[in-house]
Scaffold this active site. Structure first.
Site, mmCIF file in Angstrom:
data_model
loop_
_atom_site.group_PDB
_atom_site.id
_atom_site.type_symbol
_atom_site.label_atom_id
_atom_site.label_comp_id
_atom_site.label_asym_id
_atom_site.label_seq_id
_atom_site.Cartn_x
_atom_site.Cartn_y
_atom_site.Cartn_z
ATOM 1 N N LYS A 223 54.962 -13.699 34.155
ATOM 2 C CA LYS A 223 54.878 -12.391 34.089
ATOM 3 C C LYS A 223 55.653 -11.754 33.394
ATOM 4 O O LYS A 223 55.587 -10.589 32.569
ATOM 5 C CB LYS A 223 55.068 -11.723 35.691
ATOM 6 C CG LYS A 223 54.032 -12.233 36.623
ATOM 7 C CD LYS A 223 52.800 -11.157 36.439
ATOM 8 C CE LYS A 223 51.486 -11.653 37.036
ATOM 9 N NZ LYS A 223 50.167 -10.909 36.704
ATOM 10 N N SER B 277 54.940 -7.963 38.557
ATOM 11 C CA SER B 277 55.588 -8.496 39.986
ATOM 12 C C SER B 277 56.966 -8.203 40.138
ATOM 13 O O SER B 277 57.796 -8.506 39.190
ATOM 14 C CB SER B 277 55.235 -9.892 40.207
ATOM 15 O OG SER B 277 55.838 -10.155 41.353
ATOM 16 N N PHE C 107 55.327 -4.712 44.826
ATOM 17 C CA PHE C 107 56.381 -5.565 45.839
ATOM 18 C C PHE C 107 55.277 -6.258 46.556
ATOM 19 O O PHE C 107 54.375 -7.037 45.979
ATOM 20 C CB PHE C 107 57.303 -4.535 46.370
ATOM 21 C CG PHE C 107 58.272 -4.192 45.469
ATOM 22 C CD1 PHE C 107 58.197 -3.386 44.345
ATOM 23 C CD2 PHE C 107 59.496 -4.978 45.750
ATOM 24 C CE1 PHE C 107 59.178 -3.367 43.491
ATOM 25 C CE2 PHE C 107 60.542 -4.743 44.741
ATOM 26 C CZ PHE C 107 60.394 -4.026 43.727
ATOM 27 N N ASN C 108 55.304 -6.299 47.973
ATOM 28 C CA ASN C 108 54.529 -7.057 48.834
ATOM 29 C C ASN C 108 53.213 -6.314 49.081
ATOM 30 O O ASN C 108 53.119 -5.991 50.278
ATOM 31 C CB ASN C 108 55.295 -7.711 49.756
ATOM 32 C CG ASN C 108 56.356 -8.797 49.256
ATOM 33 O OD1 ASN C 108 57.121 -8.323 48.449
ATOM 34 N ND2 ASN C 108 56.225 -10.044 49.857
ATOM 35 N N GLY D 270 39.198 -9.556 43.059
ATOM 36 C CA GLY D 270 40.312 -10.136 43.983
ATOM 37 C C GLY D 270 40.862 -9.199 44.942
ATOM 38 O O GLY D 270 40.187 -8.049 45.082
ATOM 39 N N GLY E 146 63.441 -20.619 46.114
ATOM 40 C CA GLY E 146 62.926 -19.863 45.451
ATOM 41 C C GLY E 146 62.964 -18.322 45.914
ATOM 42 O O GLY E 146 62.808 -17.373 45.083
ATOM 43 N N ARG F 108 61.367 -7.842 52.984
ATOM 44 C CA ARG F 108 60.492 -7.796 51.745
ATOM 45 C C ARG F 108 60.036 -6.364 52.006
ATOM 46 O O ARG F 108 60.038 -5.518 53.168
ATOM 47 C CB ARG F 108 59.152 -8.418 51.744
ATOM 48 C CG ARG F 108 59.647 -10.031 51.502
ATOM 49 C CD ARG F 108 60.050 -10.282 50.084
ATOM 50 N NE ARG F 108 60.083 -11.623 49.750
ATOM 51 C CZ ARG F 108 61.367 -12.283 49.843
ATOM 52 N NH1 ARG F 108 62.475 -11.421 50.397
ATOM 53 N NH2 ARG F 108 61.516 -13.318 49.572
ATOM 54 N N TYR G 4 55.483 -19.215 37.559
ATOM 55 C CA TYR G 4 54.460 -17.910 37.900
ATOM 56 C C TYR G 4 55.281 -16.682 37.281
ATOM 57 O O TYR G 4 54.670 -15.952 36.524
ATOM 58 C CB TYR G 4 54.341 -17.829 39.324
ATOM 59 C CG TYR G 4 53.768 -16.522 39.519
ATOM 60 C CD1 TYR G 4 52.658 -15.974 39.293
ATOM 61 C CD2 TYR G 4 54.676 -15.705 40.436
ATOM 62 C CE1 TYR G 4 52.258 -14.700 39.528
ATOM 63 C CE2 TYR G 4 54.387 -14.355 40.682
ATOM 64 C CZ TYR G 4 53.230 -13.855 40.524
ATOM 65 O OH TYR G 4 52.958 -12.424 40.661
HETATM 66 N N1 UFG Z 1 57.100 -16.287 54.750
HETATM 67 C C1 UFG Z 1 57.160 -17.359 55.743
HETATM 68 N N2 UFG Z 1 56.203 -18.263 56.362
HETATM 69 C C2 UFG Z 1 54.999 -18.475 55.464
HETATM 70 C C3 UFG Z 1 55.059 -17.377 54.267
HETATM 71 C C4 UFG Z 1 55.991 -16.587 53.965
HETATM 72 O O1 UFG Z 1 58.300 -17.175 56.406
HETATM 73 O O2 UFG Z 1 54.131 -19.018 55.881
HETATM 74 C C5 UFG Z 1 58.048 -15.705 54.352
HETATM 75 C C6 UFG Z 1 58.621 -15.913 52.893
HETATM 76 O O3 UFG Z 1 59.569 -16.923 53.061
HETATM 77 C C7 UFG Z 1 59.189 -14.378 52.530
HETATM 78 C C8 UFG Z 1 58.280 -13.476 53.331
HETATM 79 O O4 UFG Z 1 57.685 -14.315 54.232
HETATM 80 O O5 UFG Z 1 60.498 -14.550 53.169
HETATM 81 C C9 UFG Z 1 57.285 -13.024 52.193
HETATM 82 O O6 UFG Z 1 56.438 -14.084 51.678
HETATM 83 P P1 UFG Z 1 55.370 -14.092 50.746
HETATM 84 O O7 UFG Z 1 54.835 -15.470 50.281
HETATM 85 O O8 UFG Z 1 54.378 -13.189 51.386
HETATM 86 O O9 UFG Z 1 55.715 -13.194 49.353
HETATM 87 P P2 UFG Z 1 57.070 -13.332 48.530
HETATM 88 O O10 UFG Z 1 58.075 -12.176 48.755
HETATM 89 O O11 UFG Z 1 57.612 -14.477 48.255
HETATM 90 O O12 UFG Z 1 56.326 -13.053 47.138
HETATM 91 C C10 UFG Z 1 55.304 -12.041 46.846
HETATM 92 C C11 UFG Z 1 54.058 -12.635 45.754
HETATM 93 C C12 UFG Z 1 54.677 -12.807 44.788
HETATM 94 C C13 UFG Z 1 55.638 -11.887 44.185
HETATM 95 C C14 UFG Z 1 56.591 -11.466 45.129
HETATM 96 C C15 UFG Z 1 57.279 -10.041 44.745
HETATM 97 O O13 UFG Z 1 53.387 -13.529 46.689
HETATM 98 O O14 UFG Z 1 53.709 -13.102 43.805
HETATM 99 O O15 UFG Z 1 55.917 -11.228 46.309
HETATM 100 O O16 UFG Z 1 58.304 -9.851 45.549
HETATM 101 F F1 UFG Z 1 56.032 -12.281 43.034
#
Ligand code: UFG
Length: 331
Positions: A151, A124, A176-177, A10, A292, A229, A147
């Site tokens: 975790k 996560s 984190f991200n 992955g 979420g 983030r 999900y």
């Molecule tokens: N976002 C957009 N448009 C998109 C995709 C994402 O605006 O098409 C925004 C989201 O709303 C968020 C930011 O970009 O504000 C980051 O989104 P991600 O989906 O890339 O990441 P997340 O912070 O939601 O989640 C990620 C991982 C999870 C993990 C989390 C921990 O996907 O598995 O970080 O903070 F749990």
């Protein structure tokens, strides 16, 4: 003596394998290719010039897993294999509980059979729920989707296992991200199907596969209204696993560490940096908030800095430069 990596082909696993090989570890890789491809194996070989064993194994098949342990002298395990799409977990929770929780239970069962009690576990920042950033490891966790619950349950299983037998040595890493790619440009993030995470979506807009980026929410209480983030370079994240592994091999106990930079950037800031680096305009539209999402999520990374002697070194420019190099190479 070898280190077993689950979810090895992955996005994160492939970068962890490269860091392990570069640090001189012998490694055994397993994956079921549910969100990765076989050609990653050749890429890891060509970047490192090292050899390793690979097994196509699903963690839900305990007999196959036993065979891997039987045929190798495993000294420690880095467990990364899991499903990770929040939205899909809401529509198909059983798939997530089976894969993520049952997969861990099978792995731990076989490890107990072989009296092998070292594990680095991939968790996560999602487990922090609505806690206020900067997020510290001692905050009370909470999640609002299956999900995240998988975790949290896995973390709890590991804590209880450690209480039952203090011979266990476990490090839980809360990511984190992760974004970015290996600087060789040979491996990076390549999700199968429609991407959920921000960077693969930006990449698809930059390469013309998507017309525009939908930014989920422009009215958050942040500097520009978009979510903040803690983006961390995947190679920094991978290096954190080596430090965590060394800790599990050299001491007993259970510890939790954040792997983040401690800095937060908004979606719009990320888009701007990406545009400057790639010289490509990323059209976007502010859309409704995504269920979420929390407004601000960034780490307090000082525990990992001090106790693992690890620090995230690469900045957002480098994350975007390496992503763009990988994308251009794979076009
Ligand atoms: N976002 C957009 N448009 C998109 C995709 C994402 O605006 O098409 C925004 C989201 O709303 C968020 C930011 O970009 O504000 C980051 O989104 P991600 O989906 O890339 O990441 P997340 O912070 O939601 O989640 C990620 C991982 C999870 C993990 C989390 C921990 O996907 O598995 O970080 O903070 F749990």
């Amino acid at each position: 003596m070898s280190i077993l990596i689950t979810g090895a082909t992955g996005y994160i696993g492939s970068h962890v394998c490269i860091e392990l090989l570069s640090s001189g570890f012998d490694i055994v890789l397993i994956d079921n290719f549910s969100n990765s491809s076989e050609d990653v194996l050749d890429k890891i070989k060509s970047i490192t010039n090292e050899s390793f064993s690979f097994y196509r194994v699903d963690l839900l098949d305990i007999q196959d897993l036993r065979r891997v342990f039987n045929e190798n002298n495993i000294q420690g395990v880095i467990h990364l294999a899991a499903y990770k799409a929040v939205g899909e977990s809401v529509s198909n929770p059983l798939k997530y509980y089976f894969n993520n929780v049952y997969g861990l239970l099978n792995l731990l069962t076989v490890m107990e059979e072989y009296e092998l009690r070292n594990m680095v576990f991939s968790s996560s920042a999602t487990v922090y729920g609505k806690n206020i950033s900067p997020l510290t490891e001692n905050m009370t966790p909470s999640t609002n989707n299956p999900y995240g619950n998988t975790k949290l349950f896995c973390e709890q299983i590991l804590k209880e296992l450690h209480i039952s037998n203090n011979d266990w040595s476990i490090v839980i890493l809360r990511y984190f991200n992760p974004i970015g790619a290996h600087e060789s440009g040979k491996i990076g993030e390549r999700p199968l199907g429609i991407p959920n995470n921000i960077m693969p979506v930006i990449v698809q807009v930059a390469t013309g596969k998507l017309q525009k980026l939908l930014i989920f929410g422009g009215d958050y209480d942040t500097k520009d209204g978009t979510c903040v983030r803690d983006y961390i370079h995947v190679v920094d994240l991978a290096k954190g696993h080596i430090k965590a592994l060394e800790k599990t091999l050299n001491s007993k106990g259970l510890e939790i560490y954040n792997l983040g930079t401690g800095k937060g950037y908004s979606v719009l800031e990320l888009v701007n940096v990406f545009e400057n680096i790639s010289n490509i305009n990323i059209p976007y539209e502010i859309a409704d908030r995504r269920a979420g999402d929390v407004d601000i999520c960034f780490a307090e990374p000082s525990k990992a800095n001090k106790e693992l002697n690890w620090v995230a070194e690469k900045n957002l420019d480098e994350m975007c430069i390496d992503t763009w190099r990988w994308v251009c190479n794979s076009l």
